[in-house]
Motif scaffolding. Structure first.
Motif, PDB file in Angstrom:
ATOM      1  N   ALA A  97     -48.782   5.730 -62.798  1.00 43.58           N
ATOM      2  CA  ALA A  97     -50.206   5.800 -63.147  1.00 43.58           C
ATOM      3  C   ALA A  97     -50.722   4.438 -63.587  1.00 43.58           C
ATOM      4  O   ALA A  97     -50.096   3.739 -64.381  1.00 43.58           O
ATOM      5  CB  ALA A  97     -50.411   6.819 -64.260  1.00 43.58           C
ATOM      6  N   GLY A  98     -51.875   4.071 -63.043  1.00 38.40           N
ATOM      7  CA  GLY A  98     -52.480   2.782 -63.347  1.00 38.40           C
ATOM      8  C   GLY A  98     -52.072   1.676 -62.409  1.00 38.40           C
ATOM      9  O   GLY A  98     -52.622   0.570 -62.468  1.00 38.40           O
ATOM     10  N   GLY A  99     -51.125   1.932 -61.506  1.00 39.93           N
ATOM     11  CA  GLY A  99     -50.687   0.928 -60.544  1.00 39.93           C
ATOM     12  C   GLY A  99     -51.285   1.161 -59.173  1.00 39.93           C
ATOM     13  O   GLY A  99     -51.948   2.165 -58.915  1.00 39.93           O
ATOM     14  N   ALA A 100     -51.016   0.223 -58.263  1.00 38.68           N
ATOM     15  CA  ALA A 100     -51.595   0.303 -56.920  1.00 38.68           C
ATOM     16  C   ALA A 100     -50.604  -0.183 -55.870  1.00 38.68           C
ATOM     17  O   ALA A 100     -49.826  -1.117 -56.112  1.00 38.68           O
ATOM     18  CB  ALA A 100     -52.878  -0.509 -56.839  1.00 38.68           C
ATOM     19  N   GLN A 101     -50.637   0.457 -54.709  1.00 39.54           N
ATOM     20  CA  GLN A 101     -49.970  -0.015 -53.501  1.00 39.54           C
ATOM     21  C   GLN A 101     -51.043  -0.673 -52.632  1.00 39.54           C
ATOM     22  O   GLN A 101     -52.054  -0.038 -52.334  1.00 39.54           O
ATOM     23  CB  GLN A 101     -49.345   1.154 -52.733  1.00 39.54           C
ATOM     24  N   TRP A 102     -50.833  -1.930 -52.215  1.00 44.05           N
ATOM     25  CA  TRP A 102     -51.841  -2.660 -51.431  1.00 44.05           C
ATOM     26  C   TRP A 102     -51.152  -3.206 -50.185  1.00 44.05           C
ATOM     27  O   TRP A 102     -50.412  -4.173 -50.256  1.00 44.05           O
ATOM     28  CB  TRP A 102     -52.439  -3.787 -52.266  1.00 44.05           C
ATOM     29  N   MET A 103     -51.360  -2.560 -49.046  1.00 48.94           N
ATOM     30  CA  MET A 103     -50.684  -2.935 -47.803  1.00 48.94           C
ATOM     31  C   MET A 103     -51.678  -3.493 -46.795  1.00 48.94           C
ATOM     32  O   MET A 103     -52.712  -2.879 -46.531  1.00 48.94           O
ATOM     33  CB  MET A 103     -49.985  -1.718 -47.199  1.00 48.94           C
ATOM     34  N   THR A 104     -51.332  -4.645 -46.222  1.00 44.21           N
ATOM     35  CA  THR A 104     -52.124  -5.247 -45.155  1.00 44.21           C
ATOM     36  C   THR A 104     -51.457  -4.922 -43.830  1.00 44.21           C
ATOM     37  O   THR A 104     -50.335  -5.362 -43.568  1.00 44.21           O
ATOM     38  CB  THR A 104     -52.208  -6.773 -45.342  1.00 44.21           C
ATOM     39  N   SER A 105     -52.139  -4.134 -42.985  1.00 47.51           N
ATOM     40  CA  SER A 105     -51.510  -3.715 -41.726  1.00 47.51           C
ATOM     41  C   SER A 105     -51.584  -4.798 -40.660  1.00 47.51           C
ATOM     42  O   SER A 105     -50.691  -4.905 -39.819  1.00 47.51           O
ATOM     43  CB  SER A 105     -52.170  -2.442 -41.210  1.00 47.51           C
ATOM     44  N   GLY A 106     -52.668  -5.593 -40.661  1.00 43.02           N
ATOM     45  CA  GLY A 106     -52.811  -6.640 -39.658  1.00 43.02           C
ATOM     46  C   GLY A 106     -52.678  -6.095 -38.254  1.00 43.02           C
ATOM     47  O   GLY A 106     -53.311  -5.112 -37.886  1.00 43.02           O
ATOM     48  N   ARG A 107     -51.788  -6.727 -37.460  1.00 42.95           N
ATOM     49  CA  ARG A 107     -51.663  -6.338 -36.045  1.00 42.95           C
ATOM     50  C   ARG A 107     -51.015  -4.972 -35.860  1.00 42.95           C
ATOM     51  O   ARG A 107     -51.084  -4.401 -34.770  1.00 42.95           O
ATOM     52  CB  ARG A 107     -50.855  -7.397 -35.295  1.00 42.95           C
ATOM     53  N   GLY A 108     -50.369  -4.446 -36.915  1.00 41.10           N
ATOM     54  CA  GLY A 108     -49.843  -3.097 -36.806  1.00 41.10           C
ATOM     55  C   GLY A 108     -48.598  -2.869 -37.629  1.00 41.10           C
ATOM     56  O   GLY A 108     -47.719  -3.738 -37.716  1.00 41.10           O
ATOM     57  N   ILE A 109     -48.527  -1.705 -38.262  1.00 41.11           N
ATOM     58  CA  ILE A 109     -47.401  -1.352 -39.117  1.00 41.11           C
ATOM     59  C   ILE A 109     -47.338   0.171 -39.200  1.00 41.11           C
ATOM     60  O   ILE A 109     -48.348   0.855 -38.975  1.00 41.11           O
ATOM     61  CB  ILE A 109     -47.573  -1.986 -40.525  1.00 41.11           C
ATOM     62  N   VAL A 110     -46.165   0.698 -39.492  1.00 43.22           N
ATOM     63  CA  VAL A 110     -45.984   2.125 -39.737  1.00 43.22           C
ATOM     64  C   VAL A 110     -45.568   2.279 -41.197  1.00 43.22           C
ATOM     65  O   VAL A 110     -44.692   1.546 -41.673  1.00 43.22           O
ATOM     66  CB  VAL A 110     -44.892   2.717 -38.811  1.00 43.22           C
ATOM     67  N   HIS A 111     -46.209   3.208 -41.921  1.00 40.90           N
ATOM     68  CA  HIS A 111     -45.819   3.399 -43.317  1.00 40.90           C
ATOM     69  C   HIS A 111     -45.860   4.870 -43.681  1.00 40.90           C
ATOM     70  O   HIS A 111     -46.360   5.718 -42.938  1.00 40.90           O
ATOM     71  CB  HIS A 111     -46.690   2.560 -44.255  1.00 40.90           C
ATOM     72  N   ALA A 112     -45.301   5.173 -44.849  1.00 39.33           N
ATOM     73  CA  ALA A 112     -45.301   6.522 -45.402  1.00 39.33           C
ATOM     74  C   ALA A 112     -45.384   6.418 -46.911  1.00 39.33           C
ATOM     75  O   ALA A 112     -44.936   5.426 -47.500  1.00 39.33           O
ATOM     76  CB  ALA A 112     -44.029   7.272 -44.991  1.00 39.33           C
ATOM     77  N   GLU A 113     -45.992   7.439 -47.523  1.00 41.29           N
ATOM     78  CA  GLU A 113     -46.072   7.504 -48.976  1.00 41.29           C
ATOM     79  C   GLU A 113     -45.700   8.912 -49.428  1.00 41.29           C
ATOM     80  O   GLU A 113     -46.013   9.888 -48.746  1.00 41.29           O
ATOM     81  CB  GLU A 113     -47.483   7.151 -49.473  1.00 41.29           C
ATOM     82  N   GLN A 275     -59.201  -4.007 -28.583  1.00 41.87           N
ATOM     83  CA  GLN A 275     -58.241  -4.164 -29.685  1.00 41.87           C
ATOM     84  C   GLN A 275     -57.642  -2.814 -30.084  1.00 41.87           C
ATOM     85  O   GLN A 275     -56.451  -2.722 -30.392  1.00 41.87           O
ATOM     86  CB  GLN A 275     -58.920  -4.802 -30.891  1.00 41.87           C
ATOM     87  N   VAL A 276     -58.456  -1.769 -30.089  1.00 47.80           N
ATOM     88  CA  VAL A 276     -57.950  -0.434 -30.417  1.00 47.80           C
ATOM     89  C   VAL A 276     -56.911  -0.002 -29.384  1.00 47.80           C
ATOM     90  O   VAL A 276     -55.834   0.506 -29.737  1.00 47.80           O
ATOM     91  CB  VAL A 276     -59.105   0.581 -30.495  1.00 47.80           C
ATOM     92  N   ARG A 277     -57.214  -0.196 -28.102  1.00 50.07           N
ATOM     93  CA  ARG A 277     -56.269   0.197 -27.048  1.00 50.07           C
ATOM     94  C   ARG A 277     -54.961  -0.579 -27.176  1.00 50.07           C
ATOM     95  O   ARG A 277     -53.870  -0.015 -26.995  1.00 50.07           O
ATOM     96  CB  ARG A 277     -56.903  -0.033 -25.678  1.00 50.07           C
ATOM     97  N   ALA A 278     -55.053  -1.855 -27.504  1.00 54.03           N
ATOM     98  CA  ALA A 278     -53.844  -2.664 -27.673  1.00 54.03           C
ATOM     99  C   ALA A 278     -53.007  -2.158 -28.844  1.00 54.03           C
ATOM    100  O   ALA A 278     -51.771  -2.128 -28.767  1.00 54.03           O
ATOM    101  CB  ALA A 278     -54.225  -4.128 -27.882  1.00 54.03           C
ATOM    102  N   ALA A 279     -53.675  -1.742 -29.931  1.00 53.49           N
ATOM    103  CA  ALA A 279     -52.954  -1.201 -31.085  1.00 53.49           C
ATOM    104  C   ALA A 279     -52.265   0.105 -30.718  1.00 53.49           C
ATOM    105  O   ALA A 279     -51.115   0.345 -31.116  1.00 53.49           O
ATOM    106  CB  ALA A 279     -53.913  -1.002 -32.253  1.00 53.49           C
ATOM    107  N   GLU A 280     -52.948   0.965 -29.968  1.00 53.04           N
ATOM    108  CA  GLU A 280     -52.342   2.227 -29.544  1.00 53.04           C
ATOM    109  C   GLU A 280     -51.095   1.980 -28.698  1.00 53.04           C
ATOM    110  O   GLU A 280     -50.059   2.628 -28.875  1.00 53.04           O
ATOM    111  CB  GLU A 280     -53.351   3.060 -28.745  1.00 53.04           C
ATOM    112  N   ILE A 281     -51.174   1.029 -27.769  1.00 51.86           N
ATOM    113  CA  ILE A 281     -50.026   0.712 -26.909  1.00 51.86           C
ATOM    114  C   ILE A 281     -48.884   0.144 -27.744  1.00 51.86           C
ATOM    115  O   ILE A 281     -47.709   0.499 -27.547  1.00 51.86           O
ATOM    116  CB  ILE A 281     -50.451  -0.268 -25.790  1.00 51.86           C
ATOM    117  N   ALA A 282     -49.220  -0.745 -28.696  1.00 46.79           N
ATOM    118  CA  ALA A 282     -48.179  -1.333 -29.554  1.00 46.79           C
ATOM    119  C   ALA A 282     -47.457  -0.254 -30.341  1.00 46.79           C
ATOM    120  O   ALA A 282     -46.227  -0.297 -30.499  1.00 46.79           O
ATOM    121  CB  ALA A 282     -48.810  -2.357 -30.492  1.00 46.79           C
ATOM    122  N   TYR A 283     -48.197   0.737 -30.823  1.00 50.42           N
ATOM    123  CA  TYR A 283     -47.567   1.826 -31.573  1.00 50.42           C
ATOM    124  C   TYR A 283     -46.693   2.686 -30.657  1.00 50.42           C
ATOM    125  O   TYR A 283     -45.524   2.972 -30.979  1.00 50.42           O
ATOM    126  CB  TYR A 283     -48.635   2.685 -32.240  1.00 50.42           C
TER     127      TYR A 283
END
Length: 291
Positions: A97-113, A275-283
């Motif tokens: 409580a009171g903390g933060a997760q700050w993730m920069t995805s940039g060109r693409g990343i997969v994450h879970a919380e 750019q969206v299509r490129a991100a989809e292909i990268a994923y």
């Protein structure tokens, strides 16, 4: 002879829109989604705001599974509970409580919380998740991650007022988040009858989201739980008064306007369809990595 200079107090900024959040499913949770809404797709660089909880979690069952992002930053700020972040770039972090997760995805990343409670109190999860849209020149930058512990967040106190500065500045207090565009993110707790009033940087868009309580924003606009008040104009002072009988909790978010055009497609926010299509292909082809 000494001359005293009287500085003119900046005019109050009014309210352009009050948006009521809508219920939406996210993983095993149901959230209040306040941004984007029909009239506004962004407030400063912020393009997304989900308010989750408070609710009791089942560790090992609840959470948001592996999913991709590109072109944005994701910020999870906890009001209660304990949260674990993992991503395909190898970053991990746990905040309470009171903390933060700050993730920069940039060109693409997969994450879970997922919730990771260590005691009875932490079984109650409550928080805010936000996204920023990255500037055009940084849409395809390398991913990065910042774990911001609660004790790293500076606080400003006034009469009946506590402001936690996650990003940007409030008076002499500077937030710990390393931001990629002019950005502010504050969590304010205001006692009944107390007022938060401060000048905002010229050119900033800004909004006030009510987590709990009843607020009066600007001169006379009432804003309740689950509502986002977007300020009018781009200069002047922010004023938030606790007009209720109980404590008021708000998130103040804003900054320089998002660099458009903004193309939303699920977990991607880009500047073009290409750019969206490129991100989809990268994923799909595994170039964003996997957990």
């Amino acid at each position: 002879m000494t001359t005293t200079l009287q500085l003119e107090k900046p005019a109050l900024r009014g309210v352009e829109h009050v948006a009521q959040s809508q219920l939406a499913p996210v993983g095993t949770f149901t959230v209040r989604r306040a941004l984007p809404f029909r009239e506004r797709h962004s407030v400063g660089p912020w393009v997304f705001l989900d308010h989750f909880g408070p609710f009791r979690v089942k560790p090992g069952e609840d959470g948001v599974g592996a999913h991709p992002h590109a072109g944005i930053e994701t910020v999870t700020y906890l009001l209660s509970g304990r949260n674990e972040h993992r991503d395909s770039a190898g970053h991990t972090g746990i905040v309470a409580a009171g903390g933060a997760q700050w993730m920069t995805s940039g060109r693409g990343i997969v994450h879970a919380e997922r919730p990771l409670a260590e005691n009875e109190a932490e079984l109650t999860m409550h928080g805010i998740q936000l996204w920023t849209s990255l500037p055009r020149a940084l849409k395809l930058m390398a991913p990065r991650y910042q774990r911001i512990a609660a004790d790293a967040i500076g606080e400003a106190r006034g009469e009946g007022l506590l402001v936690r500065v996650i990003a940007g500045e409030f008076g002499a207090v500077k937030g710990p988040a390393e931001t990629l565009m002019p950005t502010l993110l504050w969590h304010a707790r205001i006692d009944p009858g107390a007022v938060l009033e401060t000048a905002l940087p010229r050119g900033y868009e800004a909004g006030v989201y009510v987590i709990d309580g009843t607020a009066k924003v600007g001169a006379d606009t009432r804003v309740s739980i689950g509502e986002l008040a977007v300020l009018a104009g781009d200069e002047g002072a922010l004023r938030v008064e606790n007009s209720g009988a109980a404590a008021l909790d708000v998130m103040v978010l804003g900054g320089a306007p998002a660099e458009g055009p903004l193309v939303f497609h699920g977990p991607f926010v880009m500047n073009s369809v290409e750019q969206v299509r490129a991100a989809e292909i990268a994923y799909r082809t595994g170039r964003m990595g996997e957990l």
